[in-house]
Design a protein around this motif. Structure first.
Motif, mmCIF file in Angstrom:
data_model
loop_
_atom_site.group_PDB
_atom_site.id
_atom_site.type_symbol
_atom_site.label_atom_id
_atom_site.label_comp_id
_atom_site.label_asym_id
_atom_site.label_seq_id
_atom_site.Cartn_x
_atom_site.Cartn_y
_atom_site.Cartn_z
ATOM 1 N N LEU A 210 0.827 -1.201 0.000
ATOM 2 C CA LEU A 210 0.000 0.000 0.000
ATOM 3 C C LEU A 210 0.866 1.258 0.000
ATOM 4 C CD1 LEU A 210 -2.698 1.454 0.184
ATOM 5 C CD2 LEU A 210 -2.678 1.096 2.667
ATOM 6 N N VAL A 288 -4.254 -1.293 8.549
ATOM 7 C CA VAL A 288 -4.391 -2.174 7.385
ATOM 8 C C VAL A 288 -4.703 -3.589 7.848
ATOM 9 C CG1 VAL A 288 -3.302 -3.001 5.263
ATOM 10 C CG2 VAL A 288 -2.721 -0.731 6.152
ATOM 11 N N ASN A 322 -7.713 -4.677 3.165
ATOM 12 C CA ASN A 322 -6.906 -4.866 1.964
ATOM 13 C C ASN A 322 -7.122 -6.278 1.385
ATOM 14 O OD1 ASN A 322 -4.998 -4.233 0.001
ATOM 15 N ND2 ASN A 322 -3.269 -4.865 1.264
ATOM 16 N N LYS A 323 -6.573 -6.506 0.201
ATOM 17 C CA LYS A 323 -6.631 -7.796 -0.506
ATOM 18 C C LYS A 323 -8.077 -8.195 -0.845
ATOM 19 C CE LYS A 323 -2.384 -9.365 1.780
ATOM 20 N NZ LYS A 323 -1.639 -10.472 2.398
ATOM 21 N N SER A 346 -7.862 -2.936 -2.769
ATOM 22 C CA SER A 346 -6.865 -3.937 -3.164
ATOM 23 C C SER A 346 -5.610 -3.164 -3.544
ATOM 24 C CB SER A 346 -7.348 -4.783 -4.352
ATOM 25 O OG SER A 346 -6.266 -5.545 -4.879
ATOM 26 N N SER A 347 -4.586 -3.236 -2.700
ATOM 27 C CA SER A 347 -3.333 -2.534 -2.993
ATOM 28 C C SER A 347 -2.728 -3.066 -4.283
ATOM 29 C CB SER A 347 -2.335 -2.704 -1.844
ATOM 30 O OG SER A 347 -2.805 -2.079 -0.685
#
Length: 423
Positions: A210, A288, A322-323, A346-347
């Protein structure tokens, strides 16, 4: 290089709230991060911990047989062992025994790259090993070393306690000097009036990815500014500080911190407090979370407990799931009591990153005003300051000086009020 063959051992108590299978999966990931190979796992269910052997004496003998049959090099326990437990287990099993704490310390010793990071890890190792020297002495005298033996080294641990205590004192002095340097850098950052955003969260949640995505959105950055990314627990340890840009053009500083993990050793939290203290000086925290992880609720709780220990829960916190390219957000289950502002990203794919930057801008306690400044030609260094730290809406060179139209933060608004000709 041949990987050590590892047997992992866990104890499930009737009072446990953490799923033992998930905890053992995490322990296996830690072993992988330490470059070992898990051959087998054993879980014993008990009402309480055995003060002498942690597990039962009979189970310890059973593990000895397992180790002989499977040609095991090292047994790793999922909890911290006392010196007596370590010594008693070594006598029965007769191979190298380490616990979860020592394993994490070993990974940190292998990954720390800065001088301060290495000192912090060494301090934590010495404080951890000091009361366990008798238990460690047996396997440290053997050839081969391996997992659990990185860091201070065998000769250091074989010396008397006074020598080790003296070394601890010396490291603490060196860290205090490093802290002074860090305080000076922190003061310079504060004087720059740039807002500071801290990334925190579980290890391997995607903080570094990120961070790289955010700094890449700032065209002035280049690949040399990126931080190391690898799909492994504790891939990065040392704090990274980079520049990003908000949608209004305001430059901000974003810092990455060491990742958290359940049962993070007290020695490490204490040793890395200087690094973790960067969070205390942040204007906003980005928490995160790996949205694809089955234990995300436990990970959220673990992180929030550490933030509570750091006394930073009064700061604005954005929870970033995230993801999300790996999971449907409608299937996420988590306790919302820890969460106010949240966003799903989604980084890796860059999904919702612009929305995240807008949310950061909205939640930063630093507010902005649209102004026009007129800077006299004898103060052109101020023009450079504004060009470097803001998106300039318009710039004109007039007879009286350089006129700049921009969205300015309130701190700079007060500091440079004398140059404002229009609001």
């Amino acid at each position: 290089m041949k990987k050590e063959r590892i047997l992992i051992v866990g104890v499930e108590l009737s009072t446990d709230t953490i799923n033992i299978d998930n905890s053992m999966d995490e322990l296996e990931e830690l072993v992988n991060a330490a470059m070992g190979k898990v051959i087998e796992r054993i879980v014993q269910r008990r009402d309480s911990i055995d003060p002498a052997y942690f597990i039962g004496r009979g189970k310890a003998k059973e593990i000895k047989n397992f180790c002989e049959e499977l040609d095991i090099d090292t047994v790793v326990f999922n909890d911290e062992l006392s010196g007596a437990q370590l010594r008693n287990l070594e006598k029965i099993i007769d191979i190298k025994i380490i616990d979860r704490t020592n394993l994490i310390l070993d990974i940190f010793a292998n990954r720390a790259s800065s001088k301060e990071g290495k000192l912090q890890v060494k301090l934590a190792q010495l404080k951890y090993r000091l009361p366990r020297l008798v238990g460690f002495r047996d396997y440290l005298s053997r050839e081969g070393g391996g997992i659990g033996t990185r860091g201070p080294g065998e000769q250091k641990l074989e010396t008397d306690r006074r020598h080790i205590l003296r070394e601890i004192t010396n490291i603490e002095k060196a860290l205090k000097e490093a802290e002074k340097t860090r305080d000076m850098k922190r003061k310079k950052r504060k004087d720059s009036n740039l807002p500071i955003v801290a990334l925190v969260g579980y290890t391997n949640a995607g903080k570094s990815t990120l961070l790289n995505k955010i700094i890449n959105m700032n065209e002035e950055q280049n690949e040399s500014k990126q931080v190391f990314v690898y799909d492994m627990l504790f891939a990065t340890l040392d704090t990274s500080l980079r520049r990003g840009k908000l949608p209004n053009g305001q430059v901000f500083l974003i810092t990455d911190t060491v990742g958290f993990v359940s049962k993070l050793p007290t020695h490490l939290i204490e040793a890395f407090k200087g690094t973790l203290e960067e969070v205390r000086f942040a204007d906003l925290i980005i928490h995160v979370v790996d949205g694809s992880n089955e234990d995300l609720d436990i990970q959220i709780q673990t992180t929030m407990e550490i933030l509570k220990e750091l006394k930073v829960l009064d700061k604005p916190i954005i929870t970033v799931f995230n993801k999300m390219d790996k999971v449907n957000k409608d299937n996420l289950l988590f306790d919302s009591k820890y969460i106010d502002d949240k966003i799903f990203i989604s980084s890796r794919n860059g999904t919702n990153l612009e929305q995240l930057l807008q949310l950061i801008q909205d939640k930063l306690p630093i507010k902005y005003k649209d102004v026009v400044l007129r800077i006299p030609y004898n103060n052109q260094h101020l023009v450079n300051y504004f060009l470097e730290n803001y998106n300039i809406d318009n710039i004109e060179y007039k007879e009286e000086g350089t006129e700049i139209k921009l969205n300015i933060n309130l701190t700079d608004y007060v500091n440079y009020k004398e140059y404002i000709i229009e609001i």
